[in-house]
Enzyme design. Structure first.
Site, PDB file in Angstrom:
ATOM      1  NE  ARG A 118       9.030  -5.752 -11.707  1.00 53.91           N
ATOM      2  CZ  ARG A 118      10.009  -6.264 -12.437  1.00 53.91           C
ATOM      3  NH1 ARG A 118       9.733  -6.728 -13.649  1.00 53.91           N
ATOM      4  NH2 ARG A 118      11.244  -6.333 -11.988  1.00 53.91           N
ATOM      5  CG  HIS A 150      -4.349  -3.450   5.790  1.00 50.67           C
ATOM      6  ND1 HIS A 150      -4.566  -2.174   5.325  1.00 50.67           N
ATOM      7  CD2 HIS A 150      -3.310  -3.341   6.649  1.00 50.67           C
ATOM      8  CE1 HIS A 150      -3.707  -1.337   5.865  1.00 50.67           C
ATOM      9  NE2 HIS A 150      -2.925  -2.030   6.679  1.00 50.67           N
ATOM     10  CD  GLU A 183      -1.521  -7.029  19.047  1.00 50.75           C
ATOM     11  OE1 GLU A 183      -0.437  -6.713  18.522  1.00 50.75           O
ATOM     12  OE2 GLU A 183      -2.163  -8.058  18.718  1.00 50.75           O
ATOM     13  CG  HIS A 198      12.580  -1.550 -13.782  1.00 48.92           C
ATOM     14  ND1 HIS A 198      13.441  -1.604 -12.706  1.00 48.92           N
ATOM     15  CD2 HIS A 198      12.051  -2.796 -13.892  1.00 48.92           C
ATOM     16  CE1 HIS A 198      13.438  -2.824 -12.190  1.00 48.92           C
ATOM     17  NE2 HIS A 198      12.590  -3.564 -12.875  1.00 48.92           N
ATOM     18  N   GLY A 207       0.823  -1.207   0.000  1.00 51.61           N
ATOM     19  CA  GLY A 207       0.000   0.000   0.000  1.00 51.61           C
ATOM     20  C   GLY A 207       0.856   1.255   0.000  1.00 51.61           C
ATOM     21  NE  ARG A 246      11.327  -5.964 -20.159  1.00 50.40           N
ATOM     22  CZ  ARG A 246      12.292  -6.769 -19.776  1.00 50.40           C
ATOM     23  NH1 ARG A 246      12.011  -7.939 -19.241  1.00 50.40           N
ATOM     24  NH2 ARG A 246      13.566  -6.418 -19.915  1.00 50.40           N
TER      25      ARG A 246
END
Length: 391
Positions: A253, A188, A332, A215, A57, A219
């Protein structure tokens, strides 16, 4: 202890069994057909034309900002408003990419930016974009925010990482802006272990996102898009075409493992959203009703509330500290996401001009906490949570 999350995936045992079989038989594990399939399935579920799958994310947040810069929709030095109560990697790409990060305060009863707060910010700053966080599955009047952005020609981008499946006025959150970002981190709504996405209806934006993701090359574009791009830049040799870099990019990616897991999990999304909403309504009816030690949370304006976690905003630091102690080894707890970003060390280092002082975000940062909502909460656990927080 009642944990924030209980498992790596929904229906974990079966998912792991399928994953082992997939890995053993897969011909490739780098980006490929599983990722492409997940993009199509998630876009359809979200109700958007395009989904670009990324490795997190946070990468989705970085990619959308870089994409807007590459397309000339933003330029370095522009002011971008962001929800002051959010996560660090909503703000960091703005600073890293040379934009001015302008915090917008939130409403105390929704934890989100409202049209009122946006208008107040616009009196002080001329914004080119608003990066709106739909915090913990909630929202304020995002339809009015959209109208203001349309009127003022401000780009609206939603961080929908914590609001997957929430519906407001008949429309899913994540579908109000030009684009929206999502997280599929293990904690999530839906997990691909690590993973994220950007959804949009703009083909031009989706094309540049795919260039930014890999990059700066072409492609992962359609053949039609590749030919158009190569002709424009006079790249005719197949020897060079695969190693021509058209714009600024990264390597963001995901892998086929992430894509495969996403394809197994997306089928459970409606069930996950339903259980999260049921949990929330059951606990919220007790948690936010008539308890004078907490600030009330407003959510009756939302059609479907795909709650990420239960926020508790205490009326004093003392009450908050007592609750933390009371929950020790039992439930928690976390601060409210990343809290007030202007109170974080990185922000004061790089953007000290825009620090908020007396704000709702600051109060929530100092007096708030949350505990987890997940589709595997048991009735016993829900009763224990209600007992601890209401007595």
């Amino acid at each position: 202890m009642i944990k924030l999350i209980k498992s790596t995936f929904y229906n974990e045992k079966d998912t792991k069994k399928q994953l082992l079989s997939f890995i053993n038989n897969a011909e490739m594990l780098s980006f490929g057909p599983q990722c492409n399939s997940f993009e199509e399935r998630f876009a359809k579920w979200q109700g958007r034309k395009h989904c670009v799958f990324l490795n997190s994310g946070s990468s989705a947040n970085l990619a959308i900002i870089q994409t807007l810069l590459n397309l000339g929709k933003l330029k370095k030095g522009d002011k971008v408003g962001f929800s002051a109560l959010t996560w660090s990697t909503n703000v960091m790409p703005l600073i890293e990419l040379g934009l001015q990060a302008i915090p917008i305060d939130v409403e105390l009863d929704t934890l989100n930016v409202s049209s009122k707060k946006l208008r107040q910010a616009l009196k002080r700053h001329t914004l080119e974009m608003v990066f709106l966080t739909n915090l913990l599955g909630f929202c304020d009047d995002i339809d009015e925010i959209r109208k203001i952005c349309d009127e003022e020609k401000i780009i609206l981008i939603e961080d929908n990482c914590e609001a997957l499946g929430t519906v407001y006025k008949g429309k899913k959150l994540g579908n109000f802006g030009l684009a929206s970002t999502f997280s599929f981190y293990v904690g999530h709504h839906m997990s691909t272990i690590e993973g994220g996405a950007v959804c949009t209806d703009s083909e031009r934006l989706a094309t540049m996102l795919r260039i930014v993701r890999a990059h700066g090359w072409d492609r992962n574009l359609s053949e039609k898009r590749q030919v158009k791009l190569r002709n424009r830049h006079k790249v005719n040799s197949t020897f060079y075409s695969r190693y021509t870099f058209y714009d600024l990019g990264y390597n963001l990616r995901p892998t086929e493992i992430n894509g495969f897991i996403g394809n197994t999990q997306v089928r459970y999304l409606d069930e996950i959203v339903k259980k999260r909403e049921e949990n929330f309504m059951q606990i919220a009816n007790s948690l936010y009703s008539g308890i004078d030690t907490f600030y009330p949370i407003r959510y009756d304006h939302i059609d479907t509330l795909s709650n990420f976690a239960f926020p508790v905003i205490c009326k004093s630091k003392k009450i908050r500290d007592e609750l933390v102690s009371k929950c020790d080894s039992k439930i928690e707890l976390r601060p409210i996401v990343g809290g007030d970003m202007t109170k974080q060390p990185f922000f004061s280092k790089y953007e000290k001009r825009f620090i908020l002082t007396k704000s709702n975000a600051r109060l929530i940062h100092e007096q708030g906490l949350y505990f987890g909502n997940n589709p595997e909460l048991t009735e016993k656990e829900k009763k224990e949570i209600i007992s601890i927080f209401t007595h």
